[in-house]
Design a protein around this motif. Structure first.
Motif, PDB file in Angstrom:
ATOM      1  N   HIS A 134      11.068   0.069   3.493  1.00  0.00           N
ATOM      2  CA  HIS A 134      11.671  -1.215   3.838  1.00  0.00           C
ATOM      3  C   HIS A 134      10.691  -2.363   3.650  1.00  0.00           C
ATOM      4  O   HIS A 134      11.015  -3.506   3.961  1.00  0.00           O
ATOM      5  CB  HIS A 134      12.151  -1.202   5.288  1.00  0.00           C
ATOM      6  N   LEU A 135       9.479  -2.054   3.207  1.00  0.00           N
ATOM      7  CA  LEU A 135       8.379  -3.007   3.022  1.00  0.00           C
ATOM      8  C   LEU A 135       7.813  -3.497   4.348  1.00  0.00           C
ATOM      9  O   LEU A 135       7.248  -4.590   4.435  1.00  0.00           O
ATOM     10  CB  LEU A 135       8.803  -4.192   2.131  1.00  0.00           C
ATOM     11  N   ASP A 136       7.959  -2.682   5.408  1.00  0.00           N
ATOM     12  CA  ASP A 136       7.263  -2.936   6.668  1.00  0.00           C
ATOM     13  C   ASP A 136       5.809  -2.502   6.519  1.00  0.00           C
ATOM     14  O   ASP A 136       5.531  -1.397   6.039  1.00  0.00           O
ATOM     15  CB  ASP A 136       7.879  -2.133   7.817  1.00  0.00           C
ATOM     16  N   THR A 154       2.858 -13.040  12.315  1.00  0.00           N
ATOM     17  CA  THR A 154       4.288 -13.113  12.541  1.00  0.00           C
ATOM     18  C   THR A 154       4.638 -12.471  13.867  1.00  0.00           C
ATOM     19  O   THR A 154       3.882 -11.635  14.385  1.00  0.00           O
ATOM     20  CB  THR A 154       5.052 -12.398  11.409  1.00  0.00           C
ATOM     21  N   ASP A 155       5.778 -12.850  14.406  1.00  0.00           N
ATOM     22  CA  ASP A 155       6.268 -12.225  15.638  1.00  0.00           C
ATOM     23  C   ASP A 155       6.992 -10.919  15.359  1.00  0.00           C
ATOM     24  O   ASP A 155       7.343 -10.197  16.297  1.00  0.00           O
ATOM     25  CB  ASP A 155       7.220 -13.181  16.373  1.00  0.00           C
ATOM     26  N   ASN A 160       7.050  -7.565   7.930  1.00  0.00           N
ATOM     27  CA  ASN A 160       7.797  -7.121   6.751  1.00  0.00           C
ATOM     28  C   ASN A 160       7.472  -8.028   5.581  1.00  0.00           C
ATOM     29  O   ASN A 160       7.597  -9.258   5.675  1.00  0.00           O
ATOM     30  CB  ASN A 160       9.298  -7.139   7.043  1.00  0.00           C
ATOM     31  N   LEU A 161       7.054  -7.433   4.458  1.00  0.00           N
ATOM     32  CA  LEU A 161       6.626  -8.228   3.319  1.00  0.00           C
ATOM     33  C   LEU A 161       7.777  -8.960   2.649  1.00  0.00           C
ATOM     34  O   LEU A 161       7.591 -10.052   2.110  1.00  0.00           O
ATOM     35  CB  LEU A 161       5.911  -7.329   2.304  1.00  0.00           C
ATOM     36  N   LEU A 205      18.528  -5.574   7.048  1.00  0.00           N
ATOM     37  CA  LEU A 205      17.460  -6.393   6.471  1.00  0.00           C
ATOM     38  C   LEU A 205      17.963  -7.152   5.249  1.00  0.00           C
ATOM     39  O   LEU A 205      17.694  -8.355   5.099  1.00  0.00           O
ATOM     40  CB  LEU A 205      16.276  -5.501   6.084  1.00  0.00           C
ATOM     41  N   ILE A 206      18.698  -6.475   4.381  1.00  0.00           N
ATOM     42  CA  ILE A 206      19.222  -7.127   3.179  1.00  0.00           C
ATOM     43  C   ILE A 206      20.190  -8.243   3.546  1.00  0.00           C
ATOM     44  O   ILE A 206      20.142  -9.334   2.962  1.00  0.00           O
ATOM     45  CB  ILE A 206      19.884  -6.071   2.272  1.00  0.00           C
TER      46      ILE A 206
END
Length: 298
Positions: A134-136, A154-155, A160-161, A205-206
């Motif tokens: 997920h690019l975390d 970030t919070d 996530n990138l 996410l998407i």
């Protein structure tokens, strides 16, 4: 992802691939006149793939039951798919033919074994982090924390990138080739979406990115796919300036879905002094009790 959504993705992917190929590129005769479609017609794809127009039309509508490897290869050749695109189409076909099942963790694992932390800590001459599909960003070494300090500021836990690229304006200064990294991020997420169609976390996410970023939504609709494997990334670090680094994405067979991403510098690189300043930029690490180490370590 419901079955009808998978079929819609197949339709859009095949349509977008044939739209980018001209008859000349496909080696077909051009008889002149005005064409009603951009790229190839369905009949031309069918001709190139040695299948009937009716069968190709059924495939493009997402009716892909019983598609063989031979048919897949013929389509890949006709549509001039690269290896990543062929694998993506194969994943979509598998998803369309598999029973629908929902999972909120597939590809989004957040557990990092202690030995992976130790591997990253041992990479003192490279910036390295572990991310999931997920690019975390799940864990980093010291140099990666220094390099990616803005993305990690970030919070979100874990950071996530993809959110950084599309929702944080600082990313456009940090990545000197922002267009390239945006393309890779969307392509990676679309590849994962086809691989795990029941992944509700990824779907959320998407949806979030498409809702809040017109740029992401436009790129998502292009149906391009990508593997982020190796190459050169051009950064502008807020403290040390421009630096170009070689990257490698190393999948971890023992931990499906996890990847170690490393950034290194050639000994003959013109950015040696900048890399040295980046190493000096590392903040003193806080003492860590291995028994209570958090997974993100950020």
């Amino acid at each position: 992802m419901p079955a009808d959504a998978v079929r819609a993705d197949i339709r859009r992917f095949l349509t977008s691939r044939r739209a980018r190929i001209t008859p000349q590129q496909a080696g077909l005769p051009d008889f002149g006149g005005r064409r009603q479609v951009s790229g190839l017609r369905r009949s031309e794809v069918a001709q190139l793939a040695s299948i009937s127009v009716e069968y190709y039309t059924r495939l493009e509508r997402g009716n892909v039951g019983g598609v063989s490897e031979e048919i897949l290869d013929s389509l890949a050749t006709a549509l001039q798919l690269d290896d990543v695109e062929r694998a993506h189409l194969a994943a979509l076909i598998r998803a369309a033919n598999a029973p629908h099942r929902s999972t909120d963790r597939d590809g989004g694992t957040s557990h990092v074994r202690d030995s992976l932390h130790q591997i990253l800590d041992a990479m003192t001459g490279a910036a390295a982090f572990v991310r999931n599909a997920h690019l975390d960003v799940l864990t980093t070494n010291q140099l990666a924390r220094a390099l990616y300090e803005e993305a990690l500021d970030t919070d979100d836990h874990p950071p996530n990138l993809a959110r950084f690229v599309f929702l944080d304006p600082r990313s456009r200064h940090f990545y000197r080739d922002w267009d390239g990294i945006a393309h890779d991020a969307v392509g990676s997420l679309r590849t994962e979406a086809a691989r795990t169609p029941g992944n509700t976390d990824l779907a959320d996410l998407i949806d979030e990115l498409a809702t809040h970023s017109d740029e992401f939504a436009m790129r998502w609709d292009a149906h391009d796919v990508e593997y982020y494997r190796s190459g050169q990334q051009r950064f502008h670090h807020p403290a040390v300036g421009d630096i170009d680094l070689d990257y490698d994405a190393l999948e971890i067979p023992a931990d499906p879905g996890l990847t170690i991403v490393t950034y290194t510098l050639s000994p003959t690189s013109a950015y040696a002094d900048v890399f040295r300043r980046l190493q000096e930029h590392i903040a003193a690490p806080e003492p860590t009790n291995p028994g209570t180490r958090t997974q993100s370590r950020l």
